[in-house]
Design an enzyme around this catalytic site. Structure first.
Site, PDB file in Angstrom:
ATOM      1  CB  CYS B  87     -14.525   3.176 -39.652  1.00  0.00           C
ATOM      2  SG  CYS B  87     -14.215   1.121 -39.117  1.00  0.00           S
ATOM      3  CG  HIS B 196     -16.571   4.453 -35.519  1.00  0.00           C
ATOM      4  ND1 HIS B 196     -17.606   4.127 -36.677  1.00  0.00           N
ATOM      5  CD2 HIS B 196     -15.666   3.212 -35.666  1.00  0.00           C
ATOM      6  CE1 HIS B 196     -17.070   3.108 -37.363  1.00  0.00           C
ATOM      7  NE2 HIS B 196     -16.094   2.633 -36.712  1.00  0.00           N
ATOM      8  CD  GLU B 198     -19.503   7.027 -36.723  1.00  0.00           C
ATOM      9  OE1 GLU B 198     -18.586   7.584 -36.514  1.00  0.00           O
ATOM     10  OE2 GLU B 198     -19.597   5.846 -37.207  1.00  0.00           O
TER      11      GLU B 198
END
Ligand SMILES: Nc1ncnc2c1ncn2[C@@H]1O[C@H](COP(=O)(O)OP(=O)(O)O)[C@@H](O)[C@H]1O
Lengths: 85, 225, 595, 85
Positions: B87, B196, B198
């Site tokens: 991002c 994302h 994560e």
């Protein structure tokens, strides 16, 4: 075809976090001697017809009611001279 | 041997903690790196996390790209250090010219947060080798300026060289050219990704755990190296 | 022009002062003169006028809010109660949680984006000032009719402002409300809730103690934000050209706030802070007088050391400025150097502006001349208190007589179908993802429940799975029919929403949005609401730990529906065991509880 | 003290969703005859010293490397004439 430019800037008394971020970064990048930075918006409007007073008046109205938020922003309207970029 | 993955914190980084958690869950040791510090502490790989570094005030990633840590990241990435930009990290990589193109305002002009389906298009990069070719995954996506743009020649080049590593499926959330969600550099060690992974490493807090292979890929590669 | 010093006030006692323009009543002005034994200086007048405003002093609501303390249920969890920036409850395993809901209604109507954004910024600083790391936000919202053109102006700005600020701060948005009702047309309700987590030993309070300790102002520079009101004073102190323009609107800088959060948490971690206060409404007037009032000594402030964004500001304006993203800390001299180092690390400007003194006065100086000399308690905590008259309005009976039974019922299958479609399509019941998709709910990686759930839930310990759940509810239409029961229904709904996730409801915060307290009918609604809420909290065993009162929500003479927004916090020992809404798999049995 | 203005616009071949949104909204608000709108940024930099060629060269460099992303944006630098707003 003619181009009218509307510049919209935050009023001077209003905090401009974007301009401040740029100003703080400039010396770090080696650009000194810049005491203030303000960041605003620039609109380029292409007009179909001629840019007469009536057309400009309408654009001023659009700027006032729509392109700028006059609670916090000022604007200026100007015709871009031929060949100006 | 433990693999050490550095996660950079810029002022305004938000998902740095989450990236470190993902690195830990993947089995590596997360190392916190500070933007004012040129020293990368001999990490084996670097993650540039999501967030709004410097408020994203000029352009996303534009100010961070000039931070001291990026001098080292740019230098070492060019020498082969694996770097993943997520991002805001992707935006920083483009601003640093480690990756081509740029990320622009979403075409609908809104910030968008959604569970996004992707297809992994290239499993030969440092960060995608643990995926199956063509694997479809769902991970969170959240951004206001995630539309990937580049000129046609660059886009063709990215396609021809297999450097589009992930593509949006079902819905293009931001007007990205050719549904591009992530790309890599020519060597495959530098990867930028808008969604994302994560946030998709634990069943409790993510929509899936399908983001994890991004982090395990790097482990395998480094262990085998 | 001339500076109005304390000396000047003594020498020229008969100057006429614009107290009415500043919103003070004649008897309030008289009382200030009694307290000081002279006329106030213009700076003192500025301070008293903001601090004694309804918004800061709770002068109309205090007598009713006392019930939350008087009827407080036995509760071991309460660590810090009403009166501080936010209440704190014990959630076990050494953790404490602080949470609070506040309003930013009027600013959001004037400038929707910035009004809502700074609403989030303000409540987050409240939570931070308690010593906690903010971990999530929520946003209960009320707008006018969905199809009204002004809703089109207000709503997108408010939502973008909440998202713009909250997303940039990195706080997940775990829930909220969007309600449409014509009564909010000229007065939308923008309430914002924040929850924060800390260890018990990290609780910080707003007090200045220990003579010789230094007062440090840190964060953004001070500009002329939100001081519209005091320009009356400015126009008297400025020369013929008049004062420069003063913006009535505050602009938020979420990036600065993010730095402020990380910087402040690092200061706490190193135990460098003896007392702390955020700067919100009433800015430095509030922070200095509250810190001094709650502490054991006095305070001396050199106002000309305050870093300014606008150098034309007068001392009165600096005292009143509502510039965002600022905090005020009390620090032992031995810790100042390290304090400054940490601020420098985060690129946060920090300045020693004063010190704690032996005495019991708040004294403020401007280039060496004294402009304020007041007992701080009279500014901050001992303002006026009103027993406003209240009376049940006559229309209440007519309203209640118009019962739901008189409405036509769908009789045929087609009518039923039409009714259902109407309901599904109504903006109040329709899917809200067009709003919630603009909010980051994933950041920090601890969000266990968020939209479309009835409660938000965040994990606070990754090892043990300890977590908290939060829900807010409120129904202005129910409250208009019967404010006592309406408030209880709001509490009950939020309580149920928390309970059904598997969390144990523990404590309550509330934002009471009402019309003018000078209207006896509104005051009656307010009295009934607080009584209802206090009674219900007693029965359910959940104390009110803090909240906010917002009066004067009205267009002309017409008040909004009485709208208490009630937030309930619950604790869950292991978030793995939460219960989401919705059917998980085929074959499960459905039970209906209650009647 | 002098003011230098840097205008930054997306290159013509890059999609400009903000400009398009404005263009689509204008007729709805009753403003017709505008055939194209582009939205860009305007930076106002206040300089400490005189605006000589050297100063302008440095600002052009700052614009090139920092204020604009030349992968997608073009920029122009100009000194604001006395009294211009
Ligand atoms: N303003 C808001 N901000 C954040 N979340 C919201 C907001 N409004 C609604 N939500 C969330 O959207 C979901 C659906 O809301 P709503 O339709 O009001 O649900 P319900 O009627 O079940 O209370 C809930 O999870 C709620 O918390």
């Amino acid at each position: 075809m003619a181009r009218v430019v509307v510049d919209v800037m935050l009023k001077p008394e209003i905090l401009d976090p974007q301009g401040q971020a740029v100003q703080r970064a400039l010396p770090r990048l080696g650009f000194d001697g810049i005491t203030d930075v303000r960041q605003g918006k620039r609109f380029e409007l292409e007009l179909e017809g001629p840019v007469d007073e009536a057309a400009l008046a309408r654009i001023r109205e659009a700027a006032e009611s729509f392109l700028a938020n006059t609670v916090i922003e000022d604007f200026t309207v100007r015709v871009e001279a031929e060949g100006e970029k | 041997m433990t693999i050490r993955v550095g996660v950079v914190t810029f002022p305004g980084s938000l998902d740095d903690h989450d990236a470190r958690r993902a690195v830990r869950i993947a089995g590596a040791e997360p190392i916190a790196l500070w933007h004012k510090d040129k020293n990368l502490q001999q990490v084996d790989a670097v993650v540039l996390p999501g967030g709004f570094s410097y408020g994203d005030y000029l352009r996303c990633g534009a100010i961070s790209r000039f931070s001291p840590v990026m001098e080292s990241v740019i230098e070492q990435a060019q020498a082969g250090l694996p770097v993943l930009g997520i991002c805001n990290g992707f935006q920083i990589l483009c601003e640093s010219h480690l990756l081509p193109g740029a990320l622009t305002r979403n075409d609908h002009l809104h910030f968008i947060c959604r569970d996004q389906k992707l297809r992994i298009e290239n499993t030969s990069t440092a960060w995608t080798s643990d995926f199956e070719p063509g694997q479809e995954i769902t991970v969170p996506l959240k951004n206001g300026e995630g539309g990937f743009v580049a000129d046609e020649r660059t886009l063709d080049m990215l396609e021809a060289e297999g450097r589009v590593i992930a593509r949006y499926l079902d819905l293009n959330p931001n007007g990205s050219r050719r549904d591009i969600a992530g790309i890599s550099n020519a060597a495959g060690n530098v990867v930028g990704l808008m969604p994302h992974p994560e946030h998709a490493v634990e069943p409790l807090t993510g929509p899936t755990t399908e983001g994890l292979p991004f982090f395990t890929s790097i482990l395998k590669r480094l262990v085998n190296a | 022009m001339s500076l109005d010093t304390v000396k000047n006030a003594l020498e020229h006692p008969d100057v006429e002062q614009p107290f009415a323009e500043l919103g003070l009543k004649p008897d309030e002005y008289t009382r200030i003169r009694e307290i000081l034994g002279r006329r106030p200086t213009s700076s003192e007048l500025a301070m008293y006028s903001v601090m004694w405003s309804e918004h800061c002093s709770y002068k109309s609501s205090k007598v009713h809010l006392r019930q939350f303390g008087d009827k407080m249920p036995e509760n071991d969890a309460m660590l810090v109660g009403i009166g501080e920036n936010a209440g704190v409850v014990d959630v076990g395993q050494g953790y404490a949680v602080t949470f609070k809901v506040e309003s930013h209604n009027h600013p959001s109507y004037v400038e929707p984006y910035q009004g809502a954004a700074t609403g989030i910024g303000g409540i987050v600083r409240d939570i931070l000032a308690m010593g906690a790391r903010p971990v999530a936000v929520m946003d209960p919202l009320r707008f006018g009719a969905a199809e009204h053109p002004d809703t089109r102006r207000v709503l997108p700005g408010v939502v973008a402002g909440i998202g713009g600020y909250g997303n940039c701060l990195g706080l997940p948005n775990i829930g909220g409300e969007i309600v449409f009702d014509p009564c909010y047309q000229g007065n939308p309700l923008v309430n914002a809730l924040c929850v924060g987590v800390m260890k018990h030993e990290d609780i910080h309070l707003a007090q200045a103690s220990g003579a010789g300790n230094l007062v440090i102002l840190y964060g953004a520079r001070t500009g002329g934000d939100g001081i519209g009101g005091v320009s009356v004073l400015a126009s008297e102190t400025f020369d013929a050209d008049g004062p420069a323009k003063r913006p009535a609107v505050q602009v938020g800088d979420p990036f600065q706030e993010k730095l402020l959060i990380e910087c402040t948490l690092e200061l706490f971690r190193e135990h460098l802070v003896a007392g702390i206060q955020d700067l919100g409404g009433a800015g430095l007037s509030c922070a200095t007088s509250e810190l001094a009032s709650a502490g054991s000594g006095g305070m001396r402030v050199e106002l000309d050391t305050v870093p300014l964004r606008d150098h034309t500001l007068s001392p009165e304006e600096i005292l009143m400025s509502e510039s965002q993203e600022r905090m005020c800390a009390v620090v032992e001299p031995a810790h100042v150097a390290r304090f400054m180092e940490i601020c420098d690390k985060w690129d946060v400007i920090a300045t020693v502006v004063g010190e704690v003194t032996e005495g019991d006065r708040l004294e403020i100086f401007w280039h060496g001349e004294q402009i304020v000399d007041v007992p701080p308690r009279t500014v901050a905590h001992e303002g006026p208190v009103y027993e406003r008259p209240y009376a049940r309005p006559q229309w209440q009976d007519t309203l209640q007589a118009d019962a739901a039974e008189r409405l036509p019922r769908p009789g045929t299958a087609d009518e039923l179908k039409a009714a259902l479609l109407d309901l599904v399509a109504s903006p109040n019941l329709a899917d809200k993802s067009w709003v919630t998709d603009q909010y980051d709910r994933y950041v920090l990686g601890n969000t266990v429940l968020a939209q479309p759930e009835d409660s938000g839930m965040v994990r606070i310990d990754e090892e043990t799975g300890l977590g908290v759940a939060l829900a807010t509810d409120g129904n202005g239409r129910f409250c208009k029919l019967d404010p006592y029961t309406g408030a209880q229904l709001a509490l009950a709904e939020a309580y149920r929403n928390v309970a059904t996730t598997g969390a144990r409801p523990l404590a309550v915060t509330d934002c009471l949005n009402f019309g003018s307290p000078e209207d006896p009918a509104v005051m009656w609604q307010f009295a009934e609401t607080t009584r209802g809420l206090a009674d219900a909290c007693q029965v359910l065993g959940t104390p009110v730990t803090g909240g906010n009162v917002s009066f004067y929500n009205q267009t002309g003479e017409t008040a909004i529906h009485p709208t208490p927004v009630v937030g309930v916090l619950g604790v869950i020992d292991d978030v793995e065991r939460r219960t989401p809404v919705g059917f998980a798999e085929e074959g499960q049995i459905i039970l209906l509880l209650g009647d």
